[in-house]
Design a protein around this motif. Structure first.
Motif, PDB file in Angstrom:
ATOM      1  N   UNK A 169       0.823  -1.211   0.000  1.00  0.00           N
ATOM      2  CA  UNK A 169       0.000   0.000   0.000  1.00  0.00           C
ATOM      3  C   UNK A 169       0.860   1.265   0.000  1.00  0.00           C
ATOM      4  N   UNK A 170       1.928   1.263   0.788  1.00  0.00           N
ATOM      5  CA  UNK A 170       2.772   2.461   0.860  1.00  0.00           C
ATOM      6  C   UNK A 170       3.571   2.655  -0.424  1.00  0.00           C
ATOM      7  N   UNK A 171       4.066   1.571  -1.015  1.00  0.00           N
ATOM      8  CA  UNK A 171       4.796   1.690  -2.281  1.00  0.00           C
ATOM      9  C   UNK A 171       3.873   2.221  -3.377  1.00  0.00           C
ATOM     10  N   UNK A 172       2.626   1.747  -3.381  1.00  0.00           N
ATOM     11  CA  UNK A 172       1.645   2.258  -4.343  1.00  0.00           C
ATOM     12  C   UNK A 172       1.416   3.746  -4.134  1.00  0.00           C
ATOM     13  N   UNK A 173       1.306   4.167  -2.885  1.00  0.00           N
ATOM     14  CA  UNK A 173       1.099   5.587  -2.580  1.00  0.00           C
ATOM     15  C   UNK A 173       2.240   6.434  -3.120  1.00  0.00           C
ATOM     16  N   UNK A 174       3.463   6.005  -2.877  1.00  0.00           N
ATOM     17  CA  UNK A 174       4.627   6.782  -3.307  1.00  0.00           C
ATOM     18  C   UNK A 174       4.747   6.807  -4.827  1.00  0.00           C
ATOM     19  N   UNK A 175       4.479   5.663  -5.475  1.00  0.00           N
ATOM     20  CA  UNK A 175       4.548   5.613  -6.943  1.00  0.00           C
ATOM     21  C   UNK A 175       3.460   6.473  -7.568  1.00  0.00           C
ATOM     22  N   UNK A 176       2.254   6.431  -7.015  1.00  0.00           N
ATOM     23  CA  UNK A 176       1.159   7.236  -7.551  1.00  0.00           C
ATOM     24  C   UNK A 176       1.419   8.718  -7.338  1.00  0.00           C
ATOM     25  N   UNK A 177       1.957   9.078  -6.178  1.00  0.00           N
ATOM     26  CA  UNK A 177       2.292  10.473  -5.905  1.00  0.00           C
ATOM     27  C   UNK A 177       3.265  11.001  -6.957  1.00  0.00           C
ATOM     28  N   UNK A 178       4.237  10.177  -7.324  1.00  0.00           N
ATOM     29  CA  UNK A 178       5.188  10.573  -8.362  1.00  0.00           C
ATOM     30  C   UNK A 178       4.503  10.707  -9.721  1.00  0.00           C
ATOM     31  N   UNK A 179       3.657   9.756 -10.066  1.00  0.00           N
ATOM     32  CA  UNK A 179       3.025   9.737 -11.390  1.00  0.00           C
ATOM     33  C   UNK A 179       2.055  10.889 -11.602  1.00  0.00           C
ATOM     34  N   UNK A 180       1.348  11.320 -10.558  1.00  0.00           N
ATOM     35  CA  UNK A 180       0.360  12.399 -10.708  1.00  0.00           C
ATOM     36  C   UNK A 180       0.979  13.779 -10.561  1.00  0.00           C
ATOM     37  N   UNK A 181       2.265  13.834 -10.208  1.00  0.00           N
ATOM     38  CA  UNK A 181       2.929  15.124 -10.017  1.00  0.00           C
ATOM     39  C   UNK A 181       2.972  15.909 -11.330  1.00  0.00           C
ATOM     40  N   UNK A 182       2.824  17.218 -11.209  1.00  0.00           N
ATOM     41  CA  UNK A 182       2.867  18.107 -12.371  1.00  0.00           C
ATOM     42  C   UNK A 182       4.323  18.450 -12.694  1.00  0.00           C
ATOM     43  N   UNK A 183       4.664  18.316 -13.964  1.00  0.00           N
ATOM     44  CA  UNK A 183       5.996  18.688 -14.456  1.00  0.00           C
ATOM     45  C   UNK A 183       5.802  19.835 -15.451  1.00  0.00           C
ATOM     46  N   UNK A 184       6.280  21.034 -15.125  1.00  0.00           N
ATOM     47  CA  UNK A 184       6.042  22.193 -16.003  1.00  0.00           C
ATOM     48  C   UNK A 184       6.682  22.049 -17.379  1.00  0.00           C
ATOM     49  N   UNK A 185       7.599  21.097 -17.539  1.00  0.00           N
ATOM     50  CA  UNK A 185       8.225  20.885 -18.849  1.00  0.00           C
ATOM     51  C   UNK A 185       7.291  20.176 -19.828  1.00  0.00           C
ATOM     52  N   UNK A 186       6.224  19.549 -19.279  1.00  0.00           N
ATOM     53  CA  UNK A 186       5.316  18.774 -20.121  1.00  0.00           C
ATOM     54  C   UNK A 186       4.177  19.659 -20.599  1.00  0.00           C
ATOM     55  N   UNK A 187       4.123  19.878 -21.891  1.00  0.00           N
ATOM     56  CA  UNK A 187       3.032  20.639 -22.491  1.00  0.00           C
ATOM     57  C   UNK A 187       1.985  19.651 -22.979  1.00  0.00           C
ATOM     58  N   UNK A 188       0.778  19.773 -22.501  1.00  0.00           N
ATOM     59  CA  UNK A 188      -0.254  18.790 -22.832  1.00  0.00           C
ATOM     60  C   UNK A 188      -0.013  17.514 -22.045  1.00  0.00           C
ATOM     61  N   UNK A 189      -0.011  16.363 -22.746  1.00  0.00           N
ATOM     62  CA  UNK A 189       0.211  15.090 -22.069  1.00  0.00           C
ATOM     63  C   UNK A 189       1.501  14.453 -22.556  1.00  0.00           C
TER      64      UNK A 189
END
Length: 196
Positions: A169-189
């Protein structure tokens, strides 16, 4: 940026669920599923992923824990998907290797819109508290398919079943937190297709 939240209600003859998630939260929770160990795991997920999570469930626990846990997985996956919207500027991928005492677990995921699930965690007991260990797989399978994510879990070592489940559960939380993070370098998807 707008806060990424979603709330979902699911009512069947087996379960009645209200779930709300804020992907940009601080780890605040209000969780009551009727299964103590499951509440503990959902609290850990929210706290370690910095997600605000409300989850109220009235399930048919007189039968067993299956419907409650699986249906929460379905609703959580739907809520994550809804909260992400068009997935603009998210990192998309997340991966975390989590140690918990003698246990070491890997979770990797891709918010691709395409569900795929791999689960390699060896449990040696049937139950922890009122939580059937086989339901760990069922819960995350439901999350993966209702959200539309690739989700992989890999066991490196560990023998204590409580630690194994909590590390998942905790590994999933940390991986999901990383995946949903906003990266300003990404325009669109982050996709050559132009959509996720």
């Amino acid at each position: 940026m707008e806060t990424r939240c979603a709330s979902i209600e699911r009512n069947t003859k087996e379960t009645k669920i209200f779930l709300m998630i804020n992907l940009d939260g601080s780890g605040k929770t209000d969780i009551h599923t009727g299964i103590g160990f499951f509440d503990h795991m959902l609290n850990s997920f929210a706290r370690h992923g910095f997600f605000d999570l409300t989850c109220h469930v009235d399930g048919d626990l007189d039968v067993d824990c299956h419907h409650t846990i699986e249906d929460v997985g379905i609703v959580l996956g739907q809520a994550i998907k809804e909260a992400l919207g068009e997935k603009k500027s998210i990192k998309r991928y997340g991966s975390f290797i989590l140690p918990m005492d003698e246990t070491l677990i890997l979770c990797s995921l891709d918010l691709s819109g395409r569900p795929y699930f791999y689960f390699d965690i060896p449990f040696t007991v049937d139950r922890v508290g009122e939580y059937d260990t086989e339901m760990v797989r069922e819960f995350f399978y439901a999350v993966s398919y209702s959200c539309g994510m690739n989700l992989h879990f890999k066991w490196f070592h560990g023998t204590n079943n409580h630690h194994l489940i909590e590390a998942v559960y905790k590994a999933f939380a940390k991986a999901l937190d990383e995946a949903v993070a906003i990266d300003p370098r990404i325009s669109g998807v982050l996709s050559t297709k132009g959509s996720l």
